[in-house]
Scaffold this active site. Sequence first.
Site, PDB file in Angstrom:
ATOM      1  N   ASN A  19       0.842  -1.200   0.000  1.00 43.08           N
ATOM      2  CA  ASN A  19       0.000   0.000   0.000  1.00 43.08           C
ATOM      3  C   ASN A  19       0.871   1.241   0.000  1.00 43.08           C
ATOM      4  O   ASN A  19       1.722   1.337  -0.890  1.00 43.08           O
ATOM      5  CB  ASN A  19      -1.159  -0.039   0.999  1.00 43.08           C
ATOM      6  CG  ASN A  19      -0.851  -0.290   2.446  1.00 43.08           C
ATOM      7  OD1 ASN A  19      -0.385  -1.334   2.832  1.00 43.08           O
ATOM      8  ND2 ASN A  19      -1.147   0.658   3.294  1.00 43.08           N
ATOM      9  N   ASP A  20       0.690   2.198   0.876  1.00 40.40           N
ATOM     10  CA  ASP A  20       1.245   3.545   0.725  1.00 40.40           C
ATOM     11  C   ASP A  20       2.747   3.612   0.415  1.00 40.40           C
ATOM     12  O   ASP A  20       3.528   2.871   1.035  1.00 40.40           O
ATOM     13  CB  ASP A  20       1.084   4.335   2.022  1.00 40.40           C
ATOM     14  CG  ASP A  20      -0.248   4.122   2.700  1.00 40.40           C
ATOM     15  OD1 ASP A  20      -1.135   3.500   2.110  1.00 40.40           O
ATOM     16  OD2 ASP A  20      -0.393   4.581   3.843  1.00 40.40           O
TER      17      ASP A  20
END
Length: 450
Positions: A19-20
Amino acid sequence: MKNDLRQKLHLEPKKGWLNDPNGLSFFGGAYRVYFQYSPDSPYGDGDKCWGYFEGRDLLDWKYMGAVIRPDIREDINGVYSGSGLVRGDKLYLFYTGNVKEDGDYDYITCGRGANVILVTTTDGRHMSGKRVLLRNSDYPEYCSCHVRDPKVWEENGSYRMVLGARTLEDKGCVLFYRSDDLLDWHFEKSVGKDDLGYMWECPDVIRLGGRRFLSISPQGLPHGMYSHQNVYSAGYFAFDGEVPREFEEWDYGFDFYAPQSFTAPDGRTLLIGWMGIGDIPYKNPTAELGWQHCLTIPRELSVGKNGRIIQRPFRELGRLKKEPPVSIAQGENVTAKLPFCFASAACEDSFSLRLSDAVELRTENGVFSLKFPDERAGGGRDIRRVKIGECRSLEVIADMTSLEIFINGGEKVMSTRFYPDETALTVAADGITGIIHELAEMRVMTDENG
Ligand code: FRU
């Protein structure tokens, strides 16, 4: 040829979940791209770590797998998002150590620890011991336990940190801290805005063209036909330090969240986002093959005439263009092999551009739409729209399983994953002309830990 769904222009893990983007920086002669990484599960289960790519430039990468793992009491349930700051011969990495206490808790108002933790590194890969800088007791008493994602920068001889937060009244806000030595941090203020969701994740303060912007990824906004179409949003305000102004979305496609900016050695401000969002109702078929999600390409930021941020694909991508390009005339069909880029500066008021039967891009009555005619190529994605007025230019970066669409020189952007069966697509233009360059792939070497 059958599409094996592996990206050729985008950073993605070999296995597990991404993710991020985290800790983005240029340090010791190399780009450092960390990311939220669950090595054990393509669905994001198991330990949440920081994965790591090191880039000689933005097209030549080494993938080194997980380099920060949850292994102390203060981060035992996840090494969550954070940022990097270069000081002398060290890269300082700040992240949120997530803790979920055992017991009957809601984990919003109680039962959760959110610690700001510092590690340093001299090679990007081997980390110092962990040092806890802030704990729940250091946050204002009106905050819930959801406080996270430190972004740190230097300004006028001291250091600043922003943290994303959820108040006990379920309002999103950003907390500002200040330090003279990167170790001892003092709360200065919080900035929020009514009616903009219950939680603001991954804040960033972007100084660009003599102005200042506050970027956030807010959760809990009402969905509209042209705005906040996804489960969670990502956008920015022009920001004088006190009052956030009008909220602008970074991206109007299906897959964009938690972007982070950093400065390249030549002074460009680059933005990289997660080409994904949590809790999506659609699917990514790579998950069944063992991995899920990628980062966006880096985007070069500048300020447009109207004071909004312009996003352009990073210029290094031009080095991957294969010659000669192919032109598409009005009404023509052309076959192009992924990955490729399409560019047009000539479109009628209404036009459409179809990529095989996988996806259709269309402008009509000043609205640009990105539409998947059927479930398959979009994994359940249907349609996203953005108001653009007139279409003056269009640029599409098509990788094996993603599209990034830059409209009107990057005034509006749409990103999506897409899953065509074949690697060669028929590009059909109606009311638009343009040129296609097929693209070579960037280099990503995987070392033994990757
Ligand atoms: C955003 C986010 C962050 C958090 C991280 C955990 O996608 O929820 O707020 O730090 O992901 O992986």
